[in-house]
Design an enzyme around this catalytic site. Structure first.
Site, PDB file in Angstrom:
ATOM      1  N   ASN A   9      87.161  27.216  39.337  1.00  0.00           N
ATOM      2  CA  ASN A   9      86.887  26.378  38.164  1.00  0.00           C
ATOM      3  C   ASN A   9      85.387  26.104  38.182  1.00  0.00           C
ATOM      4  OD1 ASN A   9      86.629  24.418  36.232  1.00  0.00           O
ATOM      5  ND2 ASN A   9      87.762  22.834  37.361  1.00  0.00           N
ATOM      6  N   LYS A  11      83.585  24.687  36.077  1.00  0.00           N
ATOM      7  CA  LYS A  11      83.178  23.458  35.363  1.00  0.00           C
ATOM      8  C   LYS A  11      81.975  23.768  34.466  1.00  0.00           C
ATOM      9  CE  LYS A  11      85.285  20.826  39.016  1.00  0.00           C
ATOM     10  NZ  LYS A  11      85.461  19.545  39.664  1.00  0.00           N
ATOM     11  N   HIS A  94      92.770  18.834  33.266  1.00  0.00           N
ATOM     12  CA  HIS A  94      91.963  18.550  34.455  1.00  0.00           C
ATOM     13  C   HIS A  94      91.632  17.055  34.470  1.00  0.00           C
ATOM     14  CE1 HIS A  94      88.675  18.418  37.297  1.00  0.00           C
ATOM     15  NE2 HIS A  94      89.131  19.560  37.775  1.00  0.00           N
ATOM     16  N   GLU A  96      89.048  15.487  35.066  1.00  0.00           N
ATOM     17  CA  GLU A  96      87.782  15.126  34.407  1.00  0.00           C
ATOM     18  C   GLU A  96      87.982  14.995  32.905  1.00  0.00           C
ATOM     19  OE1 GLU A  96      85.498  18.270  36.190  1.00  0.00           O
ATOM     20  OE2 GLU A  96      85.644  17.251  38.132  1.00  0.00           O
ATOM     21  N   GLU A 166      95.874  18.261  42.038  1.00  0.00           N
ATOM     22  CA  GLU A 166      94.497  17.915  42.394  1.00  0.00           C
ATOM     23  C   GLU A 166      94.360  16.398  42.515  1.00  0.00           C
ATOM     24  OE1 GLU A 166      91.570  21.258  41.158  1.00  0.00           O
ATOM     25  OE2 GLU A 166      91.804  19.887  39.485  1.00  0.00           O
ATOM     26  N   GLY A 172      85.619  17.143  44.427  1.00  0.00           N
ATOM     27  CA  GLY A 172      84.165  17.076  44.537  1.00  0.00           C
ATOM     28  C   GLY A 172      83.652  16.050  45.532  1.00  0.00           C
ATOM     29  N   SER A 211      88.303  19.758  46.925  1.00  0.00           N
ATOM     30  CA  SER A 211      87.524  20.016  48.149  1.00  0.00           C
ATOM     31  C   SER A 211      88.160  21.074  49.044  1.00  0.00           C
ATOM     32  CB  SER A 211      87.280  18.716  48.924  1.00  0.00           C
ATOM     33  OG  SER A 211      86.509  17.818  48.137  1.00  0.00           O
TER      34      SER A 211
HETATM   35  P1  PGA Z   1      86.315  20.770  44.008  1.00  0.00           P
HETATM   36  O1  PGA Z   1      86.910  20.739  42.517  1.00  0.00           O
HETATM   37  O2  PGA Z   1      86.824  22.002  44.681  1.00  0.00           O
HETATM   38  O3  PGA Z   1      84.835  20.783  43.816  1.00  0.00           O
HETATM   39  O4  PGA Z   1      86.786  19.520  44.681  1.00  0.00           O
HETATM   40  C1  PGA Z   1      88.208  21.181  42.248  1.00  0.00           C
HETATM   41  C2  PGA Z   1      88.518  21.017  40.778  1.00  0.00           C
HETATM   42  O5  PGA Z   1      88.079  20.033  40.184  1.00  0.00           O
HETATM   43  O6  PGA Z   1      89.209  21.860  40.180  1.00  0.00           O
END
Ligand code: PGA
Length: 249
Positions: A9, A11, A94, A96, A166, A172, A211
């Site tokens: 992903n 982003k 997601h 976010e 997630e 993140g 992560s």
């Molecule tokens: P990350 O993000 O691996 O940076 O924690 C995962 C995601 O948001 O899909």
């Protein structure tokens, strides 16, 4: 055993130059990989990524979609357009988008249906906040998020979706769920899928995200109900993404 699926992903990252270099390095390191892999890229780069990946074993997709089919919705991108660029996957819900764009589980469910209607697979993201985990509400929260999708989903389409667990507190942050914590939630999600279509549930890929990195991938991916990963930060570094893909064998 279910095949493993590793999805990057990206982003809101990338540029024409950076994308080309990243994909070339990933493609060069894929030899011998047992897992399937895909990258979900910002919409403006779909054409570039389609050109670069056509004929390769790497699939591609988008990170969001409109719930509407088309028309007077300024700024929106509909599922038909994503299909036009060869997308196989579209991330929906997601955290976010739920947090910064106020997306409800009902809207996420409509987006998932729009993706399915165009013959692509929605990657339905679910996850609890730290406060919800500490209050013991994890399974209830992710159950409600997935439940909204299952309510609209015909039983014979269950096999076409991908689910991504997630935990919001792990995205993140460098703090991943332990393999046991993730497995517990994945097993609960699979149970919920079974209640909609028992046979199809066994084939649904349930990805872990939050992560995931080369150092923890093998142990997470070794859990019986963790069928792959949705990778943010580590998907932007070719060698890290490749290490996760190769951790699945
Ligand atoms: P990350 O993000 O691996 O940076 O924690 C995962 C995601 O948001 O899909």
């Amino acid at each position: 055993m279910r095949p493993k699926l590793i999805v990057g992903n990206w982003k809101m990252n990338g540029s024409r130059t950076v994308n080309a270099a990243l994909l070339a390095e990933i493609a060069a390191g894929l030899k011998g990989a047992k897992a399937s892999c895909a990258v979900c890229v910002p919409a403006p780069y779909l054409h570039q990524v389609e050109e670069l990946l056509k004929g390769s074993s790497i699939a591609w997709g988008a990170q969001d979609v409109s719930a509407y089919e088309g028309g007077a919705y300024t700024g929106e991108v509909c599922a038909k357009m994503l299909g036009d660029f060869g997308c196989r996957y579209v991330i929906v819900g997601h955290s976010e988008r739920r947090a910064y764009h106020g997306e409800s589980s009902e809207l996420v469910a409509r987006k998932a249906m729009a993706v399915l209607k165009e013959g692509m697979s929605p990657i339905v993201c679910v996850g609890e906040t730290l406060a919800q985990r500490e209050a013991g509400q994890t399974v209830e929260v992710v159950g409600a998020q997935l439940g909204a999708v299952l309510e609209l989903l015909p039983a014979d389409a269950v096999e076409k979706i991908v689910v991504a667990y997630e935990p919001v507190w792990a995205i993140g942050t460098g703090k991943n769920a332990t393999p046991a914590m993730a497995q517990e939630v994945h097993a609960a999600l699979r149970g919920q899928l079974r209640s909609r279509n028992a046979e199809a549930a066994e084939g649904v890929a349930i990805l872990y995200g939050g992560s995931m990195k080369p150092e923890n991938a093998r142990e997470l991916l070794g859990q019986p109900d963790i069928d792959g990963g949705l990778i943010g930060g580590a998907a932007l570094k070719a060698q890290d993404f490749l290490a996760i893909i190769h951790a699945t064998q």
